[in-house]
Design an enzyme around this catalytic site. Structure first.
Site, PDB file in Angstrom:
ATOM      1  N   ILE A 245      38.109  54.150  50.824  1.00 23.91           N
ATOM      2  CA  ILE A 245      36.769  54.425  51.309  1.00 23.91           C
ATOM      3  C   ILE A 245      35.732  53.592  50.591  1.00 23.91           C
ATOM      4  O   ILE A 245      34.611  53.496  51.036  1.00 23.91           O
ATOM      5  CB  ILE A 245      36.432  55.917  51.137  1.00 23.91           C
ATOM      6  CG1 ILE A 245      36.751  56.390  49.730  1.00 23.91           C
ATOM      7  CG2 ILE A 245      37.192  56.739  52.150  1.00 23.91           C
ATOM      8  CD1 ILE A 245      36.486  57.847  49.513  1.00 23.91           C
ATOM      9  N   ALA A 246      36.097  53.019  49.515  1.00 21.47           N
ATOM     10  CA  ALA A 246      35.134  52.181  48.811  1.00 21.47           C
ATOM     11  C   ALA A 246      35.902  51.227  47.923  1.00 21.47           C
ATOM     12  O   ALA A 246      36.995  51.529  47.462  1.00 21.47           O
ATOM     13  CB  ALA A 246      34.195  53.029  47.960  1.00 21.47           C
TER      14      ALA A 246
ATOM     15  N   ASP B 276      23.376  56.077  35.482  1.00 25.42           N
ATOM     16  CA  ASP B 276      23.545  55.326  36.728  1.00 25.42           C
ATOM     17  C   ASP B 276      23.319  56.213  37.946  1.00 25.42           C
ATOM     18  O   ASP B 276      24.108  56.203  38.884  1.00 25.42           O
ATOM     19  CB  ASP B 276      24.927  54.682  36.785  1.00 25.42           C
ATOM     20  CG  ASP B 276      24.966  53.577  37.825  1.00 25.42           C
ATOM     21  OD1 ASP B 276      23.886  53.080  38.194  1.00 25.42           O
ATOM     22  OD2 ASP B 276      26.060  53.224  38.280  1.00 25.42           O
TER      23      ASP B 276
ATOM     24  N   GLY C  48      35.185  48.064  44.893  1.00 23.72           N
ATOM     25  CA  GLY C  48      34.211  47.364  44.072  1.00 23.72           C
ATOM     26  C   GLY C  48      34.942  46.622  42.996  1.00 23.72           C
ATOM     27  O   GLY C  48      36.179  46.572  42.992  1.00 23.72           O
TER      28      GLY C  48
ATOM     29  N   TYR D 199      35.258  47.537  40.161  1.00 21.67           N
ATOM     30  CA  TYR D 199      35.968  48.473  39.286  1.00 21.67           C
ATOM     31  C   TYR D 199      37.355  48.777  39.798  1.00 21.67           C
ATOM     32  O   TYR D 199      38.205  49.246  39.065  1.00 21.67           O
ATOM     33  CB  TYR D 199      35.183  49.782  39.182  1.00 21.67           C
ATOM     34  CG  TYR D 199      34.984  50.450  40.519  1.00 21.67           C
ATOM     35  CD1 TYR D 199      33.860  50.179  41.280  1.00 21.67           C
ATOM     36  CD2 TYR D 199      35.936  51.322  41.025  1.00 21.67           C
ATOM     37  CE1 TYR D 199      33.693  50.756  42.502  1.00 21.67           C
ATOM     38  CE2 TYR D 199      35.767  51.911  42.251  1.00 21.67           C
ATOM     39  CZ  TYR D 199      34.637  51.620  42.991  1.00 21.67           C
ATOM     40  OH  TYR D 199      34.476  52.204  44.217  1.00 21.67           O
ATOM     41  N   GLY D 200      37.543  48.549  41.088  1.00 16.35           N
ATOM     42  CA  GLY D 200      38.794  48.953  41.692  1.00 16.35           C
ATOM     43  C   GLY D 200      38.514  49.516  43.065  1.00 16.35           C
ATOM     44  O   GLY D 200      37.603  49.058  43.754  1.00 16.35           O
TER      45      GLY D 200
ATOM     46  N   LYS E  26      40.450  57.449  42.580  1.00 14.75           N
ATOM     47  CA  LYS E  26      39.810  56.235  42.088  1.00 14.75           C
ATOM     48  C   LYS E  26      40.826  55.466  41.279  1.00 14.75           C
ATOM     49  O   LYS E  26      41.342  55.954  40.280  1.00 14.75           O
ATOM     50  CB  LYS E  26      38.618  56.617  41.215  1.00 14.75           C
ATOM     51  CG  LYS E  26      37.799  55.452  40.743  1.00 14.75           C
ATOM     52  CD  LYS E  26      36.515  55.984  40.114  1.00 14.75           C
ATOM     53  CE  LYS E  26      35.558  54.875  39.759  1.00 14.75           C
ATOM     54  NZ  LYS E  26      34.281  55.414  39.261  1.00 14.75           N
TER      55      LYS E  26
ATOM     56  N   VAL F 179      38.451  53.137  45.710  1.00 18.74           N
ATOM     57  CA  VAL F 179      38.564  54.580  45.869  1.00 18.74           C
ATOM     58  C   VAL F 179      39.299  54.853  47.173  1.00 18.74           C
ATOM     59  O   VAL F 179      38.926  54.345  48.222  1.00 18.74           O
ATOM     60  CB  VAL F 179      37.173  55.248  45.894  1.00 18.74           C
ATOM     61  CG1 VAL F 179      37.331  56.740  46.080  1.00 18.74           C
ATOM     62  CG2 VAL F 179      36.424  54.955  44.622  1.00 18.74           C
TER      63      VAL F 179
END
Lengths: 407, 658
Positions: free
Chosen positions: B119-120, B382, B122, B124-125, B279, B127
C-alpha cells in the site's frame, strides 16, 4: 510506556519473580546439559614447584617434571554458568566497562547494555555464543536505543583491539548478532534505570521534612553502587527505585563509617543495629518508612549487593579468562579418547603463582592472588567420565604457558 | 544530569572502596549463601542424573545428538586443522550453534500472514497489506495448542535454514521436535485439567507461589515423567497467577487483542477479516537481494523500541515483530485511511469542505494521541497528514514513529542526533530558526498545520525546501519561513520573547514585515467557528514556550463547547464512504518479502542462497539512510500515478539526517 516504569515493558515482560527466574535458569541449564553433555575439558600445566622446564609437551611420567593434566569440568559445575558463576558475571561487567571506556560511552547506555546482556544470558548459554561478541553487540544496540549511536566500524575495531582473538574483523558479525539479540530480547528495548530514581530520592531528601543533603561524594558513591548492582540479578527482579533505595541505604550507612572510623567490625553494627544510628541514617530510615516501598525487596537488594562484594573478594580473573579461552579457542585436539589419566582432578594444585595472563592486552584489573573458590572438587569427577586425551597440547599463548592455574 | 566529566570516576564500581568495610557484614550472609549453593548443586546433580537416565530410557535421539556433536567437533578439527591456535574457531566467530538453534525454531512472516499487496513504498521500504489468521490448524485445532505451538515456535518445517552449521542442526531440530511433542502432550493434559497455564516451558509466569518452583523447574527434559506432578502443580499455579504469557518476538503477539484472539477463534469468518499492515524495512540497496546484515537503522530501532513500549488508542498498534532473513517486519493493525487520502478526496475533483464535526473529531483524537506521546516523554517529530491514519471505524491513529525519540534523559542533544526533523511544511518556526534544543511544542505546531489543512484542504505553509548542502550544513529555509510570515505576520520579541537568541535570527531580520492575517485566511476558507480559530491561533503560536500544550488543548472550548460535542468516530453521521486504500499487486516485489519461503519445499534452494549469502563479504556498510516519509507513496496510492497538476504535487521528503 516509556514514561513510567509501572506500565513499561520492563515490568510487564522482563521482570521476574525469584521463582520464575530460577525456573528460567533451570530451563537453560537443562538445555546446556543437552547441548554440552561433556562439559569442558581443560588442560593445565602443573609445575611441581621446582624447576620450570620448557619441555612441557612431553607427557613425562616423572613427577618432578612439569606435567600437563587434562581435566574435565562437568557441565553441572557452576563455572561458566551465568547464574552461578560470579567470576563470570564480574568479568562480563568489566568487559562492558572496558569497551565503554574505550569509546567514552556514557554509563547510562552501558547500563542498558548490561541489562541486555543479562537478559540474553537468561535465554542462551555462554557456551553457545561468543561472549565477547555478545558484549560488543549489546553495547552497539544499547547505544542506538539510548540515542548515542556509535559507528559500527569504530566499535568493532575498538573491541577488536581489546579482544583480538574473539572479535572478527567483519562488522557484519556484530550486526548479524544484533538480530539475534533483538529476537532474544523480544524487541523490548526501553529500559528504566535506578539512576533517575536515585536523583529523585536525593531531591526528596532535601525537603525540609527530611532535611538530608547528600554530599557530592555520597551521590557518586551511590551512583557507583548502582553501577555494581548490574552484576546481580536485582535488575531482573526488582523495580529500579528499589535498587536506588538499597544503594542509597548502603551509601548512607557507610558514609559515617568511612569518615569516622576504619574498624571493620563497626560497619556491620552500624548498618544493622538500631542503636548507633547517625542522624543521616535516622533521616533516611524515616524516609524509607514513609515511602511505602517494599522494604523486604530493599533489604534483599542490599543483601545481594553485599553478597556481591563478598564474591568480588574471590574474583579471579585469570581463571575465568582461562576458562573462556579454553571454551572458545579450542586447541587442536584429537578427539580419540586414547589415554586415560585417572583422576584427572587430583593433585594438580600447585603453588599459586598466578599467571599474569597478559595475552589479550587487558591489564586493568589487578591480578589477585586469591585462590579460586570454585574448586569444590568433590563434584568434579562424579558423573561424567571425562574424555581425556593423552597427547593434548598445551594451550600455548592462552595465558597458561607462563604460569600455573591454581585450582 | 551527569555529564562526561564525571564519567570516569563513576564508571568504576564501588568495590575497591567498600570491600574492606563490608567484610564485617559478610560472615553471616556468606554462610547462608554457601548453604544455598550447596543445596542447589546437589539438586542439580540429581537432576542431571535424572535427565541422563531419562534420555537413555526414553529414546535414542539424545544420544544421537551427543554423538553427532562429537562428530561435529571432529569435523571442525579437520577443517580448521592447523590453523593458528590463537584464533577462535569459526563457530565462535559466527555463533554458529546458537544460530542454528534459533533458526530452527523461527516462524516466518509468510507462515502467519498472507500478503495481499503493498500500500505504500518509500525509501524506508514498503508497507504491505496482509491478511492474518493464516496459521490454521495443522492437526490440533484448539487455542491452547495454537498458543503453545506458536510460542515454542513450531514443529513445522524449519529445517530450511541451516546456514552455518549443517551438522549440528538437523539433530537439533529433531531434538526440538521431541521436546515440542512432550510439551504439547503436557499441555493437553493441562487443558483437560482446566487450567489456563499453557506455557510452563517457555515463558515467565509471574508466579507468586513459591511452592511451584521445584517441580516446575524440571522442564523440559523431564517433562514426561512429570506430567502427573505437573497437573497438580498447575492447579496451584492457576490459583496463584493470572498473569502469564510473554512470548517470542517472532511468534504470537503479546498484544493478544485482535491478532491472537481473532485468529484463534475457531469460526473462520472473523479470521478472514483481520487485516494487517506489515512494514518491511528495506535494508538493501535498490532492488538487490540483501546479502549482509547491516546494522538496524536508527529509525527502525526507534520504531521498534517505542512501539513495543507504547499502547494507546490513538497510536498505530504494533502487533508483532519479525526478524527474519536480515529484514525487519513490523506488523501493525491495519488502518484503512489516512488524512492525506481523506484531504485529497475532499479536494478532488473540486473542493468540498470536510464536515466541521469530522474535523473536530479528528483534531481531538490527534491531540489526544500527541498528548499521550508527550506524557511519555516522546517527541514524534514527524506529524503530518500522511502519518495520521484513520481506521475503517473512524478512529484516528498516529503512525510512523521512525523519527520519534525520547526526550527524557538525553545523552546527546536533540540536534546532535538529527540535524533536521519534521517535514518542511509542518516544521515549527523555532526549528527553522535553528533551535538546538526544542520542545514538544514542535509537535503542536505540526498539529496546528494539520488542523489548518483539514479546514483549507491544502497545506497552510507550502514552502519550497532549500536543498541540503553537504558543506554548509543545514541551510536556512527562507521560503518556508516566508510562507509562515505571510500568514502569521512577522514575529516580534513581544510575542516571542527569546526570538533574538535563535541562531538564524539574522536571517529573519532580512524579511520584509508582514501583518498577521490568519483570521482572514480562516474566514476565506469557510471557517465559521471562532473557537476553532482561537484554537488554531494557540496551536500556531510563535513562541514555543507559550504555545498551548497538548493536554491543555484538549480542554479548549472548541472541543468542550456543549453545542458541538466531539464524536468518537470520525465518520459519525456521514452518508458516504471514503475510498479504501489502493493496493498494488502488480509489482511482484511482494514475493520478495519471503521469497525463500514461498514454498516450504523449496528449502534446498533457499539454503543454498542463504549459505552463499553468509559467505559473501561485506559490501558498503555505512550509516543507514534515513527513512523517509510515507507521504509521497501514500499520495500515489490515493490518486494512482496521475496527480492532477497544481494539486499538491509530491510532498517534500525529510532530509537525510546524519
Amino acid at each position: 510506556m516509556s514514561g513510567s516504569y509501572w506500565t513499561s515493558t520492563q515490568r510487564l515482560h522482563w521482570q521476574y519473580s525469584k521463582a520464575a527466574l530460577a525456573r528460567q535458569r533451570q530451563e537453560l541449564w537443562v538445555l546446556e546439559c543437552q547441548l554440552f553433555p561433556h562439559g569442558l575439558n581443560i588442560v593445565m600445566t602443573t609445575r611441581q614447584n621446582k624447576e620450570a622446564n620448557n619441555n612441557i609437551n612431553g607427557n613425562s611420567t616423572d613427577p618432578q617434571q612439569p606435567t600437563t593434566t587434562v581435566k574435565n569440568i562437568p557441565i553441572i559445575h557452576r563455572d561458566l554458568h551465568y547464574d552461578r558463576d560470579f567470576n563470570l558475571r564480574i568479568y562480563c561487567y568489566f568487559l562492558i566497562m572496558k569497551l565503554g571506556r574505550r569509546l567514552n560511552i556514557r554509563q547510562y547506555a552501558l547500563a542498558t547494555a548490561h541489562i541486555y546482556l543479562s537478559r540474553f544470558l537468561l535465554k542462551a548459554s555462554v557456551r553457545e555464543v561468543n561472549l565477547y561478541l555478545l558484549v560488543t553487540t549489546c553495547v552497539y544496540l544499547a547505544c542506538k536505543v539510548e540515542e548515542c549511536p556509535q559507528y559500527i566500524r569504530t566499535l568493532v575495531s575498538e573491541a577488536r583491539s581489546l579482544w583480538p582473538e574473539f572479535i572478527p574483523p567483519d562488522p557484519t558479525k556484530v550486526t548479524e548478532f544484533e538480530f539475534y539479540l533483538l529476537e532474544e530480547l523480544q524487541s523490548y528495548l526501553v529500559v528504566h534505570h535506578p539512576y533517575d530514581a536515585m536523583e529523585q530520592i536525593i531531591d526528596v531528601l532535601k525537603n525540609s521534612e527530611y532535611d538530608l543533603n547528600l554530599s557530592n561524594e555520597d551521590v557518586q558513591n551511590c551512583w557507583s553502587l548502582i553501577n555494581d548492582s548490574y552484576i546481580n540479578d536485582v535488575h531482573l527482579i526488582y523495580p529500579p527505585h528499589i535498587i536506588a533505595m538499597a544503594c542509597m541505604f548502603i551509601t548512607i550507612s557507610l558514609q559515617n563509617n568511612n569518615s569516622a572510623n576504619n574498624s571493620n567490625s563497626n560497619s556491620m553494627t552500624n548498618m544493622i543495629s538500631l542503636e548507633n544510628l547517625t542522624p543521616a541514617q535516622e533521616k533516611f530510615n524515616k524516609f524509607m518508612a514513609e515511602s511505602q516501598v517494599d522494604l523486604m525487596e530493599v533489604m534483599d537488594t542490599i543483601q545481594q549487593q553485599i553478597t556481591l562484594y563478598d564474591h568480588w573478594d574471590k574474583y579471579h580473573e585469570p581463571w575465568i579468562k582461562f576458562l573462556l579461552h579454553t571454551l572458545y579457542l579450542r586447541p587442536v585436539m584429537n578427539q580419540t579418547p586414547s589415554g586415560s589419566l585417572g583422576g584427572g582432578c587430583s593433585g594438580t594444585s600447585a603453588g599459586s603463582n598466578n599467571s599474569s595472563n597478559s595475552n589479550s592486552g587487558n591489564n586493568s584489573t589487578p591480578n589477585k592472588t586469591v585462590n579460586k573458590n570454585s574448586s569444590s572438587s568433590s563434584t568434579n569427577s562424579r558423573d561424567v567420565t571425562p574424555t581425556l586425551n593423552s597427547n593434548s597440547k598445551n594451550i600455548n599463548g592462552n595465558g597458561l604457558n607462563n604460569g600455573n592455574i591454581a585450582l | 544530569m551527569y555529564n562526561n566529566n564525571n564519567f570516569n570516576e563513576r564508571i568504576t564500581g564501588k568495590y575497591y572502596q567498600y570491600s574492606h568495610s563490608l567484610n564485617g557484614i559478610l560472615s553471616q550472609s556468606q554462610q547462608q549463601m554457601n548453604q544455598q549453593q550447596q543445596q542447589q548443586q546437589q539438586l542439580q546433580q540429581q537432576m542431571y542424573q535424572n535427565s541422563q537416565q531419562n534420555s537413555n530410557n526414553r529414546d535414542l535421539w539424545q544420544n544421537h545428538v551427543q554423538s553427532q556433536l562429537m562428530g561435529k567437533k571432529q569435523l571442525g578439527n579437520t577443517v580448521h586443522g592447523r590453523t593458528p591456535m590463537l584464533m577462535a574457531n569459526n563457530d565462535v566467530f559466527t555463533i554458529g550453534p546458537y544460530k542454528s538453534r534459533k533458526d530452527s525454531t523461527r516462524i516466518s512472516v509468510l507462515e502467519k500472514y498472507e500478503i495481499i499487496g503493498y500500500i505504500a513504498a518509500g525509501t524506508y521500504g514498503k508497507v504491505y497489506k496482509a491478511k492474518g489468521g493464516k496459521m490454521k490448524n495443522e492437526g490440533l485445532a484448539d487455542d491452547l495448542n495454537r498458543l503453545n505451538r506458536g510460542r515454542s515456535a513450531d514443529i513445522l518445517m524449519n529445517s530450511r535454514r541451516d546456514s552455518d552449521n549443517k551438522i549440528a542442526h538437523p539433530n537439533f531440530a529433531l531434538q526440538q521436535r521431541s521436546i515440542r511433542n512432550l510439551d504439547s502432550a503436557n499441555n493437553n493434559n493441562f487443558a483437560t485439567s482446566g487450567s489456563n497455564n499453557s506455557d510452563t516451558s517457555r515463558i515467565n509466569i509471574k508466579s507468586t507461589s513459591k511452592s511451584n518452583v521445584s517441580s516446575n523447574t524440571l522442564t523440559p527434559t523431564i517433562n514426561n515423567i512429570n506430567i502427573m506432578q505437573g497437573n497438580g502443580n498447575n492447579n496451584n499455579n492457576s490459583n496463584g497467577t493470572t498473569q502469564s504469557v510473554k512470548d517470542n518476538v517472532s511468534v504470537t503477539s503479546t498484544t493478544s487483542s485482535t491478532a491472537v484472539s481473532k485468529s484463534g477463534t475457531p469460526n473462520g469468518k472473523k479470521v478472514q477479516s483481520v487485516y494487517y499492515a506489515i512494514k518491511k524495512f528495506k535494508s538493501d540497496k535498490e532492488g538487490v537481494e540483501q546479502v549482509h546484515y547491516i546494522g538496524i537503522s536508527q529509525s527502525a530501532c526507534r520504531e521498534m523500541a517505542l512501539c513495543r513500549e507504547l499502547d494507546n488508542k490513538h497510536l498505530t498498534k504494533l502487533v508483532e515483530i519479525f526478524l527474519e532473513r536480515k529484514n525487519i517486519y513490523l506488523v501493525y493493525e491495519y488502518a484503512e485511511h489516512d488524512l492525506l487520502q481523506i484531504i485529497h478526496y475532499h479536494s478532488h475533483p473540486k473542493k468540498r469542505l470536510i464536515p466541521s464535526k469530522m474535523v473536530r473529531s479528528i483534531m481531538w483524537q490527534i491531540l489526544d494521541g500527541v498528548s499521550f506521546l508527550h506524557q511519555n516523554w516522546i517527541l514524534h517529530r514527524d506529524l503530518k497528514p500522511a502519518n495520521i491514519m484513520v481506521t475503517a471505524d473512524g478512529c484516528v491513529k498516529i503512525g510512523d514513529l521512525g523519527l520519534a525519540r525520547k526526550f527524557s534523559n538525553l545523552l546527546q542533544t536533540l540536534y546532535t542526533g538529527d540535524k533536521v526533523v519534521v517535514t518542511i511544511w509542518y516544521r515549527a518556526p523555532e526549528l527553522l530558526l535553528g533551535a538546538r534544543h526544542y520542545t514538544p511544542a514542535i509537535d503542536i505546531w505540526a498539529a496546528g498545520c494539520i488542523f489548518a489543512e483539514l479546514i483549507g484542504l491544502q497545506p497552510l505553509f507550502k514552502g519550497e525546501e532549500a536543498k541540503m548542502d553537504s558543506k554548509k550544513g543545514v541551510p536556512f529555509q527562507s521560503n518556508q519561513m516566508q510562507r509562515i510570515l505571510e500568514v502569521l505576520g512577522t514575529p516580534t520579541s513581544k510575542v516571542w520573547k527569546n526570538l533574538h537568541k535563535y541562531p538564524e535570527y539574522e536571517n529573519l531580520a532580512k524579511f520584509s514585515k508582514y501583518r498577521e492575517n490568519l483570521a482572514a485566511w480562516y474566514h476565506s476558507t469557510g471557517g465559521r467557528d471562532n473557537q476553532g480559530l482561537d484554537l488554531l491561533h494557540k496551536l500556531l503560536n510563535y513562541d514555543p514556550i507559550t504555545r498551548i500544550d497538548a493536554i491543555t488543548s484538549l480542554e479548549h472550548s472548541y472541543f468542550t463547547n456543549g453545542d458541538n460535542p466531539v464524536c468518537e468516530s470520525v465518520f459519525e453521521g456521514l452518508n458516504y464512504h471514503y475510498p479504501a486504500r489502493r493496493i498494488h499487486t502488480e509489482d511482484n516485489d511482494i514475493m520478495n518479502v519471503g521469497r525463500p519461503h514461498k514454498s516450504r519445499n523449496m528449502t534446498s534452494q533457499s539454503q543454498i542462497m542463504s549459505h552463499s549469502a553468509n559467505n559473501a563479504t561485506l559490501g558498503g556498510l555505512g550509516v543507514n539512510r534515513r527513512i523517509l516519509a510515507a507521504a509521497a507513496a501514500a499520495a500515489a496510492a490515493v490518486s494512482g500515478n496521475s496527480l492532477p497538476p497544481g494539486s499538491r504535487g509530491s510532498e517534500p521528503s525529510r532530509k537525510k539526517r546524519r
